[in-house]
Design an enzyme around this catalytic site. Sequence first.
Site, PDB file in Angstrom:
ATOM      1  N   GLU A   1      68.650  41.502 -31.777  1.00 14.81           N
ATOM      2  CA  GLU A   1      69.449  42.562 -31.156  1.00 14.81           C
ATOM      3  C   GLU A   1      68.613  43.769 -30.760  1.00 14.81           C
ATOM      4  O   GLU A   1      69.085  44.623 -30.013  1.00 14.81           O
ATOM      5  CB  GLU A   1      70.616  42.963 -32.045  1.00 14.81           C
ATOM      6  CG  GLU A   1      70.242  43.847 -33.210  1.00 14.81           C
ATOM      7  CD  GLU A   1      71.424  44.087 -34.134  1.00 14.81           C
ATOM      8  OE1 GLU A   1      72.084  43.111 -34.509  1.00 14.81           O
ATOM      9  OE2 GLU A   1      71.666  45.245 -34.474  1.00 14.81           O
TER      10      GLU A   1
ATOM     11  N   GLU B   1      90.536  57.764 -40.425  1.00 14.26           N
ATOM     12  CA  GLU B   1      91.989  57.650 -40.460  1.00 14.26           C
ATOM     13  C   GLU B   1      92.480  56.385 -39.748  1.00 14.26           C
ATOM     14  O   GLU B   1      93.402  55.713 -40.207  1.00 14.26           O
ATOM     15  CB  GLU B   1      92.634  58.870 -39.779  1.00 14.26           C
ATOM     16  CG  GLU B   1      92.414  60.191 -40.503  1.00 14.26           C
ATOM     17  CD  GLU B   1      91.134  60.905 -40.054  1.00 14.26           C
ATOM     18  OE1 GLU B   1      90.149  60.212 -39.696  1.00 14.26           O
ATOM     19  OE2 GLU B   1      91.121  62.140 -40.073  1.00 14.26           O
TER      20      GLU B   1
ATOM     21  N   ASN C   1      75.042  48.236 -32.172  1.00 13.78           N
ATOM     22  CA  ASN C   1      75.591  47.460 -33.283  1.00 13.78           C
ATOM     23  C   ASN C   1      77.123  47.504 -33.240  1.00 13.78           C
ATOM     24  O   ASN C   1      77.783  47.204 -34.220  1.00 13.78           O
ATOM     25  CB  ASN C   1      75.058  48.050 -34.595  1.00 13.78           C
ATOM     26  CG  ASN C   1      75.079  47.022 -35.697  1.00 13.78           C
ATOM     27  OD1 ASN C   1      75.318  45.836 -35.465  1.00 13.78           O
ATOM     28  ND2 ASN C   1      74.859  47.468 -36.913  1.00 13.78           N
TER      29      ASN C   1
ATOM     30  N   HIS D   1      81.861  31.841 -42.465  1.00 15.87           N
ATOM     31  CA  HIS D   1      82.953  32.775 -42.182  1.00 15.87           C
ATOM     32  C   HIS D   1      84.322  32.160 -42.401  1.00 15.87           C
ATOM     33  O   HIS D   1      85.328  32.842 -42.364  1.00 15.87           O
ATOM     34  CB  HIS D   1      82.850  33.306 -40.750  1.00 15.87           C
ATOM     35  CG  HIS D   1      81.837  34.391 -40.651  1.00 15.87           C
ATOM     36  ND1 HIS D   1      80.716  34.294 -39.871  1.00 15.87           N
ATOM     37  CD2 HIS D   1      81.751  35.590 -41.276  1.00 15.87           C
ATOM     38  CE1 HIS D   1      79.987  35.399 -40.019  1.00 15.87           C
ATOM     39  NE2 HIS D   1      80.598  36.189 -40.858  1.00 15.87           N
TER      40      HIS D   1
ATOM     41  N   SER E   1      72.980  35.725 -50.850  1.00 17.23           N
ATOM     42  CA  SER E   1      74.070  36.319 -51.623  1.00 17.23           C
ATOM     43  C   SER E   1      75.053  35.246 -52.082  1.00 17.23           C
ATOM     44  O   SER E   1      75.318  34.275 -51.379  1.00 17.23           O
ATOM     45  CB  SER E   1      74.790  37.378 -50.788  1.00 17.23           C
ATOM     46  OG  SER E   1      75.239  36.837 -49.567  1.00 17.23           O
TER      47      SER E   1
ATOM     48  N   HIS F   1      65.151  34.479 -42.313  1.00 16.18           N
ATOM     49  CA  HIS F   1      66.516  34.045 -41.986  1.00 16.18           C
ATOM     50  C   HIS F   1      67.031  34.862 -40.804  1.00 16.18           C
ATOM     51  O   HIS F   1      66.804  36.065 -40.725  1.00 16.18           O
ATOM     52  CB  HIS F   1      67.434  34.238 -43.198  1.00 16.18           C
ATOM     53  CG  HIS F   1      68.895  34.156 -42.844  1.00 16.18           C
ATOM     54  ND1 HIS F   1      69.506  32.968 -42.496  1.00 16.18           N
ATOM     55  CD2 HIS F   1      69.842  35.119 -42.739  1.00 16.18           C
ATOM     56  CE1 HIS F   1      70.775  33.219 -42.199  1.00 16.18           C
ATOM     57  NE2 HIS F   1      70.998  34.504 -42.335  1.00 16.18           N
TER      58      HIS F   1
HETATM   59  N1  GLN Z   1      70.209  37.553 -47.693  1.00 15.64           N
HETATM   60  C1  GLN Z   1      71.358  38.096 -47.029  1.00 15.64           C
HETATM   61  C2  GLN Z   1      72.613  37.462 -47.639  1.00 15.64           C
HETATM   62  O1  GLN Z   1      72.551  36.349 -48.060  1.00 15.64           O
HETATM   63  C3  GLN Z   1      71.332  37.802 -45.563  1.00 15.64           C
HETATM   64  C4  GLN Z   1      72.492  38.460 -44.838  1.00 15.64           C
HETATM   65  C5  GLN Z   1      72.416  38.372 -43.330  1.00 15.64           C
HETATM   66  O2  GLN Z   1      71.827  37.477 -42.770  1.00 15.64           O
HETATM   67  N2  GLN Z   1      73.038  39.285 -42.618  1.00 15.64           N
HETATM   68  O3  GLN Z   1      73.675  38.079 -47.672  1.00 15.64           O
HETATM   69 ZN    ZN Z   2      72.644  35.660 -41.936  1.00 16.31          ZN
END
Ligand code: GLN
Ligand code: ZN
Length: 760
Positions: free
Chosen positions: A609, A17, A120, A698, A437, A645
């Site tokens: 993390e 909510e 997280n 971002h 992505s 990555h």
């Molecule tokens: N391969 C993922 C993407 O490109 C990696 C995302 C991430 O690092 N959190 O979205």
């Molecule tokens: Zn990333």
Amino acid sequence: MAHTHTLGFPRIGARRELKFALESFWRDGMKADAEAPLRETGAALRRRHWQLQAEHGLAHVAAGDFAWYDQVLSTTALLGALPRRFGFDAARLTLAQSFELARGNAAQPAMEMTKWFDTNYHYLVPELDADSTFDGGPSWFFDEIGEALALGHKTRPVLIGPITYLWLAKSHVAGFDRLSLLPRVVAAYQRILAQLAARGIEWVQIDEPALCTDLDARWLDACDTAYQSLGGLGIKLLLATYFGTTAPHAARVAALPVHGFHLDLVRAPGQLDAWLRVLPAQAVLSAGIIDGRNIWRTDLPAALARLRPLHDALGDRLWLAPSCSLLHVPVSLETETRLDPELRSWLAFATEKLDELRVLATALTHGEAAVAAELMASDAARQSRQSSRRVVNASVRKRLAAITPQMATRQSPFDARNALQRASLKLPPLPTTTIGSFPQTPAIRQARAAHRRGELGALAYLERMRAEITHAVRRQEALGLDVLVHGEAERNDMVEFFGEQLCGYAFTENGWVQSYGSRCVKPPVIYGDVYRPEPMTVDTTRFAQSLTERPMKGMLTGPVTMLQWSFVRDDQPRAATARQLALAIRDEVCDLEAAGIRVIQIDEPALREGLPLRASEWPAYLEWAVEAFRLSASGVADRTQIHTHMCYAEFNDILPAIAAMDADVITIETSRSAMELLEGFGAFAYPNEIGPGVYDIHSPRVPEVSAIARLLERACEVIPPERLWVNPDCGLKTRGWPETEAALTNMVAATHQLRARLAA
Ligand code: GLN
Ligand code: ZN
């Protein structure tokens, strides 16, 4: 009745909510006259959660744990320590302004956000400097305490303590000593406690999880100083620590002039002995005996066996609680109607954990007969979980036992592999690529949702996804990228996508946990031995590769990230679960190679993390985490190029472990502090290839060619150009296509400039 309580309760609501109320307030432009529905939603949630705590017989309800966005931001507001760059009047802070602090506005970027200890959950980092003031903010906190009191609840306010608050803070002024602010901060806490005392509050919970980290002598001295000033104010303090052990300085903490101590006995059961030796004769010991970080039902008879001697020794001075705030688990199992009944019987979310407290307290006070049925049910759940065929899989166990060190080692060292990969891939210097992505357009999301609802058939969905992949490949070719990706259109989440295809994983309908602000995640549950029944990405990747002559990068989520972003089993070590995940991903890596894929990326954004809070425990963690990655990556021939990555964390202190992962290429986010990270990688002489992110994904702003070129040139100063890759910071799924194409066009142009210069 034995005293029970909770350090905090999830505030987002069983049906999220608060999320929806927040997002509608933001969407409508945060007008003051639109505050009422949001405020009413918050008040209703608080009422409901207090009521729930009271109904479960908790001795007091926790109040002040509510936050509109984040509890650390709320503390910043309460103290009046707003970053001055926003120009807000702390005492008159509006809700809208508090959201501008959290999310930024036209003039100012948002406050920095980072992970709350090893969870997280993300908090907003207090921004302090020598001129910071702590003269108090809006009355929200006191209003909430007043609400709980007015409802007739025995109320225990919750505060983040002064040491933890300063420990979490940062300063933009290099070399600034946060502890120099201690006197001002302590004075602010004195005023807050005095106000609470004036309202007749008896107990205040003051959270100091920083005491579970490696504090040096200065910080421990500061802790002494702070609590000497807060102890004698006519209000009883429960000093709460969680997420780890306080044993290294138990005697010192026990000597603070407070009235009680909360210990996390789930994460750090071993600290109890140290504490029993030093606990002052009048002090309360709050035993955090129910796991506040995980969703498994407590083994109540076992918990009782541990509690009984404590209860005999301490009597009323023993309190029972979850190990930490219940913020980190979903609200209630009640809405989980689709979970398999056997699996469901093994789980306890926040509300069910309150009930476990009630059972424990009743058994201690009135004897086990009073809760015989509950104890039997708990024991039955334990037995069913222990013996269930869905938990233990003999062939997985056999495979695990047969793991050899060679399986976690590539056939040849990097240099030899590198030569073969160069010959096979024929890439130009400074190869360009992306992180995986591409934009998740509304059309893609709608298709996925329709498919999930059964409205879009399997074949139609496959065709839609193939069209998206084709589109992404064509655009990458047109942009002139060197190593392509299929774009991840079929994935809504990098863990869920794989978890749904692995055995041993379950998914809840409403198991939402707040991640930051209005954002929630629904971590999947690893309940059993993990294995991969069939290939997960091979068809898609093979299709993508068939569209282009350029190398197509296979895209997988690594074992440590799969582990870190799930609710994990508590019946075996995390390392064992990581190894099972690693074998499942290894199978996929090998199948991708067999399908002709020459480059495979195994993402590990969450590796950092998982680091324990105490440095002494780092080596053990890093050893199994790195081994799990290597196990997943090392089944392939030398000429197959493995990428990894990582992003959004400090990496400089774990560079040797990152190097030990032995990925042929690491692409890594650097927007946070480009130079620091590059210098780290330069000074450490990172041995393999590396792609420092050249622009921040971002931001919708398109990076200029000159800015990217400058960054690349600086990178060339610390990393040999022949080992350098060019890529964005992270995946592009949150962006739109126009800005993505513009940014990548500039990235490729900057790369061409530098290639020309290097060739000259
Ligand atoms: N391969 C993922 C993407 O490109 C990696 C995302 C991430 O690092 N959190 O979205
Ligand atoms: Zn990333």
